[in-house]
Scaffold this active site. Structure first.
Site, short mmCIF file in Angstrom:
data_model
loop_
_atom_site.label_atom_id
_atom_site.label_comp_id
_atom_site.label_asym_id
_atom_site.label_seq_id
_atom_site.Cartn_x
_atom_site.Cartn_y
_atom_site.Cartn_z
N HIS A 185 -2.30 -15.99 3.09
CA HIS A 185 -2.95 -14.70 3.37
C HIS A 185 -4.01 -14.91 4.43
O HIS A 185 -4.79 -15.86 4.34
CB HIS A 185 -3.58 -14.18 2.07
CG HIS A 185 -4.06 -12.78 2.15
ND1 HIS A 185 -5.22 -12.43 2.81
CD2 HIS A 185 -3.54 -11.63 1.67
CE1 HIS A 185 -5.38 -11.12 2.72
NE2 HIS A 185 -4.37 -10.61 2.03
N CYS B 7 -0.79 -9.60 6.44
CA CYS B 7 -1.68 -8.58 5.89
C CYS B 7 -2.25 -7.79 7.06
O CYS B 7 -3.20 -8.22 7.72
CB CYS B 7 -2.81 -9.19 5.06
SG CYS B 7 -3.92 -7.90 4.45
N HIS C 245 1.71 -7.01 3.78
CA HIS C 245 0.73 -6.11 3.16
C HIS C 245 0.52 -4.94 4.11
O HIS C 245 0.03 -5.13 5.22
CB HIS C 245 -0.62 -6.81 2.95
CG HIS C 245 -0.63 -7.78 1.80
ND1 HIS C 245 -1.78 -8.44 1.42
CD2 HIS C 245 0.33 -8.14 0.93
CE1 HIS C 245 -1.49 -9.21 0.36
NE2 HIS C 245 -0.22 -9.05 0.06
N ASP D 216 -1.55 -1.87 0.10
CA ASP D 216 -2.76 -2.58 -0.28
C ASP D 216 -3.94 -1.62 -0.16
O ASP D 216 -3.92 -0.71 0.69
CB ASP D 216 -2.90 -3.76 0.70
CG ASP D 216 -3.80 -4.86 0.20
OD1 ASP D 216 -4.20 -4.82 -0.96
OD2 ASP D 216 -4.11 -5.76 1.00
N HIS D 217 -4.92 -1.83 -1.02
CA HIS D 217 -6.20 -1.12 -0.93
C HIS D 217 -6.09 0.35 -0.54
O HIS D 217 -6.61 0.76 0.51
CB HIS D 217 -7.14 -1.78 0.09
CG HIS D 217 -7.39 -3.22 -0.19
ND1 HIS D 217 -8.21 -3.98 0.59
CD2 HIS D 217 -6.97 -4.04 -1.17
CE1 HIS D 217 -8.26 -5.21 0.11
NE2 HIS D 217 -7.50 -5.27 -0.97
N TYR E 155 -7.70 -1.36 -5.88
CA TYR E 155 -6.40 -1.30 -6.56
C TYR E 155 -6.29 -0.13 -7.53
O TYR E 155 -5.82 -0.28 -8.65
CB TYR E 155 -6.12 -2.64 -7.25
CG TYR E 155 -5.88 -3.74 -6.25
CD1 TYR E 155 -4.62 -3.95 -5.72
CD2 TYR E 155 -6.93 -4.54 -5.80
CE1 TYR E 155 -4.39 -4.93 -4.78
CE2 TYR E 155 -6.71 -5.53 -4.85
CZ TYR E 155 -5.44 -5.72 -4.35
OH TYR E 155 -5.21 -6.69 -3.40
C1 DNO Z 1 -7.50 -8.74 -1.92
C2 DNO Z 1 -6.37 -9.61 -1.69
C3 DNO Z 1 -6.70 -11.09 -1.73
C4 DNO Z 1 -5.41 -11.88 -1.70
C5 DNO Z 1 -5.62 -13.36 -1.73
C6 DNO Z 1 -4.32 -14.08 -1.60
O1 DNO Z 1 -7.36 -7.59 -2.12
O2 DNO Z 1 -5.70 -9.27 -0.55
O3 DNO Z 1 -7.43 -11.39 -2.86
O4 DNO Z 1 -4.65 -11.56 -2.83
O5 DNO Z 1 -6.48 -13.76 -0.75
O6 DNO Z 1 -4.48 -15.40 -2.01
#
Ligand code: DNO
Length: 398
Positions: free
Chosen positions: A240, A278, A305, A356-357, A373
């Protein structure tokens, strides 16, 4: 792309039956109850995998199999920890869970200063304010030499903030930056830790003398050690990116830019050594041309992501709606759908994607989900990205 969702295990308030109804096909999760560094047993993996499958979905991605600090700073226990990591990978391979997301950020996983930044429409999102982060570093942590790491205008803002900062304000910053965002992702600090600052400073001390070159060497060492087991079981590792993609708290960070990504992909030039693309983390860095990077790294991307940020100048950024911001998710959908088609044509497996987010909307505010989340905001985002995917499939069919 395969529509996946990050789910925090059987204790998650968001249940698998809810996820099925909103079109989720695969689950992204981890054995969150296993202490970092301990072995993931076949039995525990199979138990969770069967549970997920009983809801008609698959366990698509592990996020994360955490890399312990001693592997990152090369402590004396590093080889033992890598050995354990290899056994966990072997067990995952045996159970057929083969896409593994991890990060190589020292001490602090992702960072935000505000977890409920208000939008004019009544929703909230995560936010990063560089001056607040500097305040935490200089005035709360009181890290030696921290002042040298910030430009004069940020230092001036820190002094200005200090005039009105209350103990509650300081506490909130600590909670936001190193507590609330960390525990639930198996980070180093958890809610309930008695002295988070003390613990955090002790962790920072472990990195004295570890610069960017040393951290790179340690990542290469780790990757070389695990590649044989990845080859044996066809496991794809996907790191990531650093979030935000810049150096923080005097620590080196090595997955921030195209130059960094070129480095680690080249250092261990094996298709099993790949990237979690991401889009959110990458788009938070002004230096990153996200679309260009997606084109360049699609073939080594094993997990996507979908998220977008807007950079606001002065190091600040905000999480944008999924159809907006600088990540350009529509174009990314084109790039990764084409990549998935190429893989499928070659007998490979699809490309998992999770939103994500999302913003916190509606009852997200009161339901107490993990920061970033929520349910409704992410569901809306998944709907938006599903729409992008459908439109792109339609374009490609013409
Ligand atoms: C946060 C996530 C990170 C991710 C880690 C992967 O929202 O994107 O915590 O899961 O960095 O190891």
């Amino acid at each position: 792309m395969e529509k996946t969702w990050r789910w925090f295990g059987k204790k998650d308030k968001i249940t698998l039956s809810m996820l099925r109804q909103i079109g989720v096909e695969g689950i992204v999760t981890a054995l969150h109850e296993v202490k970092n560094g301990d072995i993931w047993t076949e039995e525990a993996i199979m138990d969770l995998k069967n549970y997920i499958e009983s809801y008609g979905m698959r366990w698509s991605v592990v996020e994360s199999l955490p890399v312990c600090e001693a592997i990152k700073y090369a402590g004396p226990e590093r080889d033992q920890l890598i050995e354990n990591y290899i056994i966990s990978l072997e067990n995952l391979g045996k159970c057929g869970v083969k896409t593994i997301c991890y990060n190589f950020m020292p001490v602090l996983d992702w960072a935000r200063t505000d977890l409920k930044h208000p939008w004019p429409d009544g929703s909230t999102s995560l936010y990063f304010d560089y001056a607040s982060f500097a305040y935490f570093d200089i005035k709360i942590l009181q890290r030696q030499g921290a002042e040298n790491d910030f430009p004069a205008e940020i230092l001036a803002k820190v002094e200005e903030m200090d005039k009105t900062m209350t103990p509650e304000g300081k506490h909130q910053l600590v909670e936001n930056i190193i507590v609330k965002t960390q525990g639930f992702v198996n980070g180093n600090i958890s809610e309930g830790d008695k002295e988070p600052i003390k613990k955090f400073k002790a962790l920072l001390d472990l990195y004295k003398g570890i610069d960017k070159a040393a951290l790179r060497e340690n990542m290469k060492y780790f990757l070389n050690a695990i590649m044989p087991v990845c080859e044996k079981w066809d496991i794809n590792m996907c790191v990531h990116p650093d979030d935000p993609p810049m150096e923080v708290l005097g620590l080196p960070r090595i997955v921030r830019t195209a130059e960094d990504i070129d480095w680690f992909l080249g250092a261990v030039d094996n298709p099993h050594n790949g990237l979690t693309f991401c889009a959110g983390s990458l788009s938070a860095g002004e230096q990153n041309q996200v679309v260009e990077m997606a084109r360049k790294y699609a073939s080594r991307t094993h997990f996507v992501h979908m998220r977008s940020c807007e950079v606001l100048g002065g190091g600040n950024f905000i999480e944008a709606p999924h159809y907006a911001g600088r990540a350009h998710l529509v174009e990314l959908t084109r790039i990764f759908t084409a990549e998935e088609r190429r893989r499928n044509a070659n007998g490979g497996i699809g490309l998992p994607m999770r939103v994500d987010h999302g913003k916190d909307i509606l009852d997200d505010a009161v339901n107490g989900y993990n920061p970033g989340y929520g349910f409704y905001g992410r569901m809306l985002a998944l709907g938006q990205v599903t729409g992008m995917m459908a439109a792109v499939e339609d374009e490609m069919a013409k």
